[in-house]
Design an enzyme around this catalytic site. Structure first.
Site, mmCIF file in Angstrom:
data_model
loop_
_atom_site.group_PDB
_atom_site.id
_atom_site.type_symbol
_atom_site.label_atom_id
_atom_site.label_comp_id
_atom_site.label_asym_id
_atom_site.label_seq_id
_atom_site.Cartn_x
_atom_site.Cartn_y
_atom_site.Cartn_z
ATOM 1 N N ASP A 281 -9.043 -2.960 -4.021
ATOM 2 C CA ASP A 281 -8.255 -4.182 -4.067
ATOM 3 C C ASP A 281 -7.238 -4.174 -2.931
ATOM 4 O O ASP A 281 -6.306 -3.415 -2.969
ATOM 5 C CB ASP A 281 -7.578 -4.345 -5.437
ATOM 6 C CG ASP A 281 -6.850 -3.069 -5.899
ATOM 7 O OD1 ASP A 281 -7.273 -1.956 -5.548
ATOM 8 O OD2 ASP A 281 -5.862 -3.195 -6.620
ATOM 9 N N GLU A 459 -0.280 6.501 0.861
ATOM 10 C CA GLU A 459 -1.490 6.018 0.211
ATOM 11 C C GLU A 459 -2.622 5.742 1.192
ATOM 12 O O GLU A 459 -3.790 6.003 0.908
ATOM 13 C CB GLU A 459 -1.108 4.739 -0.541
ATOM 14 C CG GLU A 459 -2.206 4.056 -1.285
ATOM 15 C CD GLU A 459 -1.749 2.704 -1.823
ATOM 16 O OE1 GLU A 459 -2.414 2.224 -2.749
ATOM 17 O OE2 GLU A 459 -0.763 2.132 -1.316
#
Length: 505
Positions: A281, A459
């Site tokens: 996503d 991340e």
């Protein structure tokens, strides 16, 4: 090995990651911290909600928690029993887990499904045996008490899972413990999780392949509140603006957007939630915002289900059930045939996602083409063709997620630790060691350079500029780059081990 990776930075990296497992760990004594959720609106001076499974006794759980938390902390949380139907939940909260687990970090202050696999690899490399065991046990608990492994343990994620990596985690842990009694106890839960993916609505009966298909309806609550741009517009408002401004031929837009009313349809939100179940996503892999994902058999999901079938075969063999093991091997072989029939594109030399309605593969080059190498389902000839296409994904910092720049974080110019590791291990599996080492070197050089500059791992990365600064380039979803970061830490340790570094230097 590149000269840029010298011993002192590696020592600092190892020390940082070892310390970070502690800061990312959540257990009973961290329950108040765990219950807090920046992704939803919270009224001041009201308790944070923690829901327990209907199979648990509320008073017993409270007694357990009171031994770990102060009276003041207990007053700031409210324990409720989860309703038997998701629709009956009026206020969202944390879903109780009985043991310790590692969260990704930053805004992700809960346990995530597929993040946990890469976190587990790091915990095992770091000899955090007890925490590694607990990490797997909490996922098994989710299957038993919440019906599946959840996207994350919040009530608003009860209706969607994440890429199935549980069997791989069970076997990775078993490799260390050799605990056959525990391994046997996991079998019913592994099979329950497997069947979540291989029956409707996740199954496409015509192909025998599975798809992502979230069970919830309407906009995702966490997206409405937390994924806002500088002008205060939600992700969904930005999507509507995009639909107004651009012509789209990737799919029938009228399925997802009512232009006259300027409203997103129910099917849009179904696709949006399913895209989040996929773990990717957001990307344009299945058309803008990937809302058409519900009409595709994805390479990643079906490769992981093939792996799960192989894993269940192996577990039955270990436990002395060769006939049952053969049944699972047969299922894996049938899935491999179907994957190669529908998802392998001979002309392009890549695995591509298959669209059920048009009976065509989507020609959108994506790093999930390495999953069949990682799981071993590709033939040597197919692997050779994928390697010839490596230049499509080659980046100064490793590999691009896709070959398309879209303003989404799961497309170019961004790269992620998990996809890097999957590509590296897949290439090694088929004997392409030089190519694998090159990708690993580039990712490690970039990540450790950025670690040296800012003092932490993140991340995701811009693998074109070899930078952790990505926010200005991301237009949809959330644009932050979260610090921690669980799965990056795990991947770093795994890549260092693959590159024959001495992690104890």
């Amino acid at each position: 090995m590149t000269q840029k990776l010298t011993s002192p930075p590696i020592t600092s990296v190892r020390t940082y990651i070892k310390q970070t497992w502690k800061t990312l760990t959540r257990s009973h004594q961290h329950l108040l911290e765990s219950a807090q959720d920046t992704k939803l609106e919270h009224k001041p001076n009201t308790p944070w909600l923690v829901y327990i499974s209907p199979q648990e006794d509320c008073n017993t759980v409270k007694s357990v928690l009171e031994r770990s938390l102060s009276t003041q902390e207990m007053q700031q949380i409210e324990i409720r029993t989860l309703p038997s139907e998701v629709e009956a939940i009026e206020e969202h909260g944390l879903l109780y887990l009985p043991g310790a687990y590692v969260v990704p970090g930053g805004r992700f202050n809960e346990m995530y499904g597929w993040d946990s696999y890469f976190i587990l690899l790091g915990l095992l490399r770091d000899e955090e045996w007890e925490l590694a065991q607990s990490q797997v046990d909490q996922l098994l608990y989710q299957v038993q008490h919440y019906g599946t492994i959840l996207n994350a343990n919040r009530t608003y994620m009860l209706t969607r899972s994440q890429p199935p990596v549980l069997s791989m985690m069970v076997l990775a842990l078993f490799q260390h413990t050799q605990d056959q009694a525990w391994l046997k106890s996991t079998l019913p839960l592994l099979e329950q999780f497997y069947y979540y993916w291989v029956v409707p609505p996740h199954l496409n009966s015509a192909t025998g392949l599975s798809r992502y298909y979230a069970l919830g309806e309407g906009p995702a609550p966490e997206v409405l509140f937390s994924e806002l741009d500088e002008a205060g517009r939600s992700h969904y408002e930005r999507v509507k603006e995009y639909y107004q401004q651009f012509e789209i031929d990737d799919y029938d837009v009228s399925l997802y957007y009512d232009r006259e009313k300027d409203e997103l349809t129910d099917l849009f939100y179904k696709g949006d939630r399913s895209m989040r179940e996929s773990g990717f996503d957001i990307t344009n892999r299945f058309g803008p915002f990937s809302v058409d994902i519900i009409h595709y058999a994805p390479v990643c999901l079906n490769s992981l289900l093939y792996q799960m079938e192989q894993d269940l075969a192996q577990i039955h063999e270990i436990l002395g059930n060769p006939e049952l093991g053969q049944q699972w091997s047969d299922r894996a072989n049938l899935r491999r045939e179907r994957i190669n029939q529908y998802l392998w594109d001979e002309d392009q030399g890549l695995y591509l996602d298959y669209h059920f309605h048009s009976d065509q593969r989507r020609h959108y080059e994506f790093a999930t083409t390495f999953y069949p190498l990682w799981t071993g389902l590709a033939s040597p000839t197919q692997a050779q063709k994928i390697v010839k296409n490596l230049t499509l994904f080659a980046a100064p910092g490793g590999i691009f997620t896709s070959t398309h720049i879209t303003g989404n974080q799961w497309d170019a110019p961004f790269g992620w630790g998990p996809l890097t590791l999957i590509a590296v291990q897949g290439l090694h599996r088929y004997g392409y060691h030089l190519e694998a080492n090159d990708i690993a070197d580039k990712f490690l050089t970039m990540a450790i350079k950025e670690f040296t500059r800012c003092g932490f791992f993140v991340e995701k990365y811009d693998v074109e500029r070899c930078s952790a600064q990505v926010s200005d380039e991301i237009c949809f979803g959330y644009s932050s780059n979260e610090i921690g970061f669980g799965w990056t830490n795990g991947v770093i340790l795994e890549l260092l081990a693959l590159q024959s570094f001495d992690l104890r230097d």
